[in-house]
Design an enzyme around this catalytic site. Structure first.
Site, PDB file in Angstrom:
ATOM      1  N   HIS A  89       0.374   0.334 -13.275  1.00 15.38           N
ATOM      2  CA  HIS A  89       0.955  -0.812 -13.646  1.00 15.38           C
ATOM      3  C   HIS A  89       2.651  -0.441 -13.734  1.00 15.38           C
ATOM      4  O   HIS A  89       2.849   0.538 -14.263  1.00 15.38           O
ATOM      5  CB  HIS A  89       0.711  -1.321 -15.062  1.00 15.38           C
ATOM      6  CG  HIS A  89       1.494  -2.587 -15.499  1.00 15.38           C
ATOM      7  ND1 HIS A  89       1.128  -3.780 -15.047  1.00 15.38           N
ATOM      8  CD2 HIS A  89       2.394  -2.697 -16.373  1.00 15.38           C
ATOM      9  CE1 HIS A  89       1.959  -4.613 -15.212  1.00 15.38           C
ATOM     10  NE2 HIS A  89       2.831  -4.340 -16.192  1.00 15.38           N
ATOM     11  N   LEU A 127     -10.727  -7.623 -11.352  1.00 18.01           N
ATOM     12  CA  LEU A 127     -11.734  -7.101 -11.036  1.00 18.01           C
ATOM     13  C   LEU A 127     -12.782  -7.470 -11.833  1.00 18.01           C
ATOM     14  O   LEU A 127     -13.027  -7.466 -12.895  1.00 18.01           O
ATOM     15  CB  LEU A 127     -11.933  -5.409 -11.024  1.00 18.01           C
ATOM     16  CG  LEU A 127     -12.703  -4.489 -10.212  1.00 18.01           C
ATOM     17  CD1 LEU A 127     -12.378  -5.031  -8.664  1.00 18.01           C
ATOM     18  CD2 LEU A 127     -12.550  -3.097 -10.277  1.00 18.01           C
ATOM     19  N   GLY A 163       0.885  -1.060   0.156  1.00 12.14           N
ATOM     20  CA  GLY A 163      -0.114  -0.007   0.072  1.00 12.14           C
ATOM     21  C   GLY A 163       0.982   1.348  -0.040  1.00 12.14           C
ATOM     22  O   GLY A 163       0.421   2.226   0.507  1.00 12.14           O
TER      23      GLY A 163
HETATM   24  C1  GRF Z   1       3.025  -1.050  -7.766  1.00  8.96           C
HETATM   25  O1  GRF Z   1       4.250  -1.329  -8.103  1.00  8.96           O
HETATM   26  C2  GRF Z   1       1.886  -1.067  -8.812  1.00  8.96           C
HETATM   27  O2  GRF Z   1       2.384  -0.578 -10.098  1.00  8.96           O
HETATM   28  C3  GRF Z   1       1.519  -2.702  -8.682  1.00  8.96           C
HETATM   29  O3  GRF Z   1       1.529  -2.983  -7.701  1.00  8.96           O
HETATM   30  C4  GRF Z   1       2.560  -2.346  -6.951  1.00  8.96           C
HETATM   31  C5  GRF Z   1       1.953  -1.969  -5.412  1.00  8.96           C
HETATM   32  O4  GRF Z   1       2.726  -1.439  -4.718  1.00  8.96           O
HETATM   33  N1  GRF Z   1       0.093  -2.676  -9.507  1.00  8.96           N
HETATM   34  P1  GRF Z   1       2.100  -0.871  -3.425  1.00  8.96           P
HETATM   35  O5  GRF Z   1       1.340  -1.683  -2.704  1.00  8.96           O
HETATM   36  O6  GRF Z   1       1.358   0.535  -3.513  1.00  8.96           O
HETATM   37  O7  GRF Z   1       3.371  -0.428  -2.423  1.00  8.96           O
END
Ligand code: GRF
Length: 207
Positions: free
Chosen positions: A114, A98, A12
């Protein structure tokens, strides 16, 4: 001001970046709920620490609520989002596809982040895949989600150079730093009503 529902599965850190941007007055938004498919997601703890509603919805136990006979995991997510007044759904490290229940309730209002320049390196290992492929430049993508992984219309991208000595960890560090800037910024464009979608093309109006 836009009302956001955030979906997380893990750390997060992007949720944290959004919380921080709101607190710093850089993002005119309110997070009305943070939802996770994992009870122990650190993102839920970050939400609670910030005084934000944090909800675990278990994808593995359908049909347990007798008051909701047609319970499904994705309809439970949709109902939580709608009941809290979320206007946009922000996937921030949400590692599940989703369901149509949510996408139909929020057409072109679900965002995903992403860690690669889509359409290159989709899937769950965008950082490692770019490095392994020998890409010299990779990056990040914010896009509207549709019923396929990593495919919907692209809102914003930023390039991140791959350096000679990069490991997945060092590259991930720079990717995440770029994400923490771009995701709140993109949400502010939406809050400012600057984002329009024409087919696959997303236009960002000048301020
Ligand atoms: C991020 O690198 C995002 O691009 C991918 O998952 C990761 C999440 O990181 N979809 P976090 O949980 O926000 O630290």
């Amino acid at each position: 001001m836009i009302k956001l529902g955030v979906l997380v599965s893990g750390n997060g850190s992007n949720l944290q970046a959004i919380i921080d941007a709101i607190e710093a007055g850089k993002l005119d938004a309110q997070i009305v709920t943070v939802i996770s498919n994992k009870a122990d997601a650190y993102g839920l703890e970050r939400a609670r620490d910030a005084g934000i509603r944090a909800v675990h919805i278990d994808p593995t136990i359908p049909g347990t609520d007798p008051a909701v006979p047609s319970f499904t995991y994705n309809s439970a997510i949709r109902d939580e989002l709608l009941s809290q007044g979320a206007e946009y759904v922000v996937m921030a490290g949400y590692m599940k596809l989703l369901g149509s229940e949510v996408l139909e309730a929020y057409p072109m209002k679900v965002l995903n982040l992403h860690p690669a320049l889509l359409p290159s390196f989709p899937g769950a290992h965008g950082i490692e895949d770019a490095l392994e492929h020998g890409a010299k430049v990779t990056g990040i993508t914010v896009h509207f989600a549709d019923e396929d992984f990593d495919r919907g219309p692209i809102i914003a991208q930023r390039a991140v150079e791959v350096l000679e000595g990069d490991t997945p960890e060092t590259l991930a560090e720079r990717i995440h730093a770029a994400e923490h800037e771009l995701y709140p910024l993109t949400l502010q464009w939406i809050a400012d009503d600057r984002v329009t979608v024409e087919g696959r093309r997303v236009r960002i109006q000048d301020q």
